[in-house]
Write an enzyme that holds these catalytic residues in place. Structure first.
Site, PDB file in Angstrom:
ATOM      1  N   SER A  22      -8.407  -8.757  -2.160  1.00 23.74           N
ATOM      2  CA  SER A  22      -7.914  -8.867  -0.784  1.00 23.74           C
ATOM      3  C   SER A  22      -8.970  -9.329   0.234  1.00 23.74           C
ATOM      4  O   SER A  22      -8.664 -10.191   1.069  1.00 23.74           O
ATOM      5  CB  SER A  22      -7.295  -7.541  -0.341  1.00 23.74           C
ATOM      6  OG  SER A  22      -6.188  -7.266  -1.140  1.00 23.74           O
ATOM      7  N   LYS A  72      -3.004   5.994  -1.637  1.00 22.17           N
ATOM      8  CA  LYS A  72      -1.683   5.648  -1.086  1.00 22.17           C
ATOM      9  C   LYS A  72      -0.858   6.870  -0.700  1.00 22.17           C
ATOM     10  O   LYS A  72      -0.136   6.844   0.290  1.00 22.17           O
ATOM     11  CB  LYS A  72      -0.894   4.804  -2.094  1.00 22.17           C
ATOM     12  CG  LYS A  72      -1.417   3.405  -2.141  1.00 22.17           C
ATOM     13  CD  LYS A  72      -0.616   2.508  -3.046  1.00 22.17           C
ATOM     14  CE  LYS A  72      -1.272   1.147  -3.028  1.00 22.17           C
ATOM     15  NZ  LYS A  72      -0.656   0.157  -3.843  1.00 22.17           N
ATOM     16  N   ASN A  93       0.831   1.594   1.850  1.00 19.60           N
ATOM     17  CA  ASN A  93      -0.203   0.621   1.477  1.00 19.60           C
ATOM     18  C   ASN A  93      -0.662  -0.225   2.664  1.00 19.60           C
ATOM     19  O   ASN A  93      -1.576  -1.034   2.523  1.00 19.60           O
ATOM     20  CB  ASN A  93       0.266  -0.283   0.322  1.00 19.60           C
ATOM     21  CG  ASN A  93       1.264  -1.310   0.761  1.00 19.60           C
ATOM     22  OD1 ASN A  93       2.248  -0.978   1.422  1.00 19.60           O
ATOM     23  ND2 ASN A  93       1.035  -2.565   0.439  1.00 19.60           N
ATOM     24  N   ASP A 108       4.614  -2.745  -0.805  1.00 18.52           N
ATOM     25  CA  ASP A 108       4.513  -2.943  -2.264  1.00 18.52           C
ATOM     26  C   ASP A 108       5.882  -3.183  -2.899  1.00 18.52           C
ATOM     27  O   ASP A 108       6.036  -4.056  -3.758  1.00 18.52           O
ATOM     28  CB  ASP A 108       3.904  -1.701  -2.930  1.00 18.52           C
ATOM     29  CG  ASP A 108       2.384  -1.691  -2.884  1.00 18.52           C
ATOM     30  OD1 ASP A 108       1.787  -2.761  -2.689  1.00 18.52           O
ATOM     31  OD2 ASP A 108       1.803  -0.608  -3.048  1.00 18.52           O
ATOM     32  N   GLY A 132       3.739   4.973 -15.332  1.00 22.12           N
ATOM     33  CA  GLY A 132       2.990   5.456 -14.171  1.00 22.12           C
ATOM     34  C   GLY A 132       3.933   6.051 -13.143  1.00 22.12           C
ATOM     35  O   GLY A 132       5.129   5.721 -13.120  1.00 22.12           O
ATOM     36  N   GLY A 135       1.248   5.904  -6.498  1.00 26.38           N
ATOM     37  CA  GLY A 135       1.707   5.285  -5.258  1.00 26.38           C
ATOM     38  C   GLY A 135       2.477   3.990  -5.486  1.00 26.38           C
ATOM     39  O   GLY A 135       3.569   3.796  -4.928  1.00 26.38           O
ATOM     40  N   ALA A 136       1.942   3.105  -6.310  1.00 21.01           N
ATOM     41  CA  ALA A 136       2.595   1.812  -6.534  1.00 21.01           C
ATOM     42  C   ALA A 136       3.912   2.008  -7.287  1.00 21.01           C
ATOM     43  O   ALA A 136       4.936   1.417  -6.934  1.00 21.01           O
ATOM     44  CB  ALA A 136       1.667   0.889  -7.319  1.00 21.01           C
TER      45      ALA A 136
END
Ligand code: NAD
Length: 288
Positions: A22, A72, A93, A108, A132, A135-136
């Site tokens: 980023s 997050k 995010n 996201d 998973g 957060g994502a």
């Protein structure tokens, strides 16, 4: 790029953040668009001091932040406001400092769904296994439900965290079938019915590991899509396996660019063209 007292500061909060593209992407874009903005990495090691970091950020009057692993979910209680979607996802995010208040958003989920659409895949009616429950994963799973996925199977290292996310899904989206399985051989029969497999764990960032054993992965139908949210490396061992076995695959770069576009929209209210973001990512990957 000339930094002066008028430079607008944005950045990424996480730990570690060296892997993040980023800063390179945004600074490339700012330069090309001749914007007096600067994007900084903020590797912050002390989770228990996150409120202190956010208070300082406020005092310094910076513009905003992207938030990555492992923060997050951690930042949510310390923000002044949180968008409806980010509140349900319990994950932020993007943060915008607006009139002295820290406001949290989540781009996201949208980025994930739009990246699927870019390759002609719709979530509606699909069976998706998500590895998973961080957060994502939370944002992705809720977006899949909003888009009308039929069945979402959650496989996480800690079963309890998967169950918690499944409970949110069941209460908000009763039409979606939400299941929780162990990240092991237990996943195999469910994998055999999946249209899409999503890796939302960091397993594979080392370029060596796969989140599921190959013996389990072979159950995945040949027509399914393997989506790895990791973008560094661009080809994780999971994606290499998908390619080698003739399955469709997608890495995390398109989603990164789409969520970056969403972040700038939050901070500035205007859109950066995807073409420019792609050019920036190419330059960042070549180390230019
Ligand atoms: P997080 O720390 O909030 O969650 C990580 C999840 O992975 C947790 O459920 C954890 O239990 C699981 N996990 C961690 N290590 C594991 C291991 N060794 N084995 C099994 N499970 C494990 O992180 P996050 O913010 O949700 O990010 C997850 C991944 O998604 C990261 O690789 C991140 O870079 C990627 N990501 C990509 C994008 C994008 O735009 N492409 C956006 C967000 C996240």
């Amino acid at each position: 790029m000339i930094i002066n007292s008028k430079t607008k500061i944005v950045g990424i909060l996480g730990y570690p953040v060296e892997h993040s593209l980023s800063p390179a992407i945004f600074n490339y874009v700012f330069e090309k668009l001749n914007l007096n903005w600067c994007y900084l990495p903020f590797p912050f090691p002390s989770t228990h001091k996150i409120s202190y970091f956010l208070e300082c950020f406020k005092e310094l009057n910076f513009v905003g932040l992207n938030v990555t692993m492992p923060y997050k979910e951690v930042v949510v209680p310390f923000l002044d406001e949180v968008s409806a979607f980010a509140r349900i996802a319990e994950a932020v995010n993007v943060i915008h400092l607006q009139d002295g208040a820290l406001i949290g958003y989540n781009t996201d989920g949208r980025g994930f769904i739009d990246s699927l659409k870019e390759v002609g895949v719709r979530a509606e009616g699909k069976t998706v296994m998500v590895l998973g429950a961080g957060g994502a994963a939370r944002a992705v799973v809720l977006s899949l439900a909003m888009e009308g996925a039929k069945r979402i199977v959650l496989a996480n290292r800690t079963r309890e965290r998967g169950e918690k996310l499944a409970a949110v899904l069941r209460s908000r989206f009763p039409k979606v079938e939400a299941l929780v399985v162990d990240l092991s051989a237990e996943a195999k029969p469910y994998l055999a019915e999946a249209d899409i497999l999503v890796n939302a764990t960091p397993v594979g960032m080392d370029g060596i590991s796969k989140p599921l054993d190959e013996e389990v992965l072979t159950a995945l139908p040949a027509s399914s899509l393997v989506y790895d949210m990791i973008y560094s490396p661009l080809e994780t061992p999971l994606l290499k396996w998908a390619k080698d076995t003739g399955r469709k695959s997608l890495n995390g770069l398109p989603m990164l660019l789409l969520q970056a576009q969403g972040s700038f929209q939050v901070w500035e209210g205007s859109e950066i063209e995807l073409k420019l973001l792609r050019e920036a990512a190419e330059a960042a990957l070549k180390g230019i």
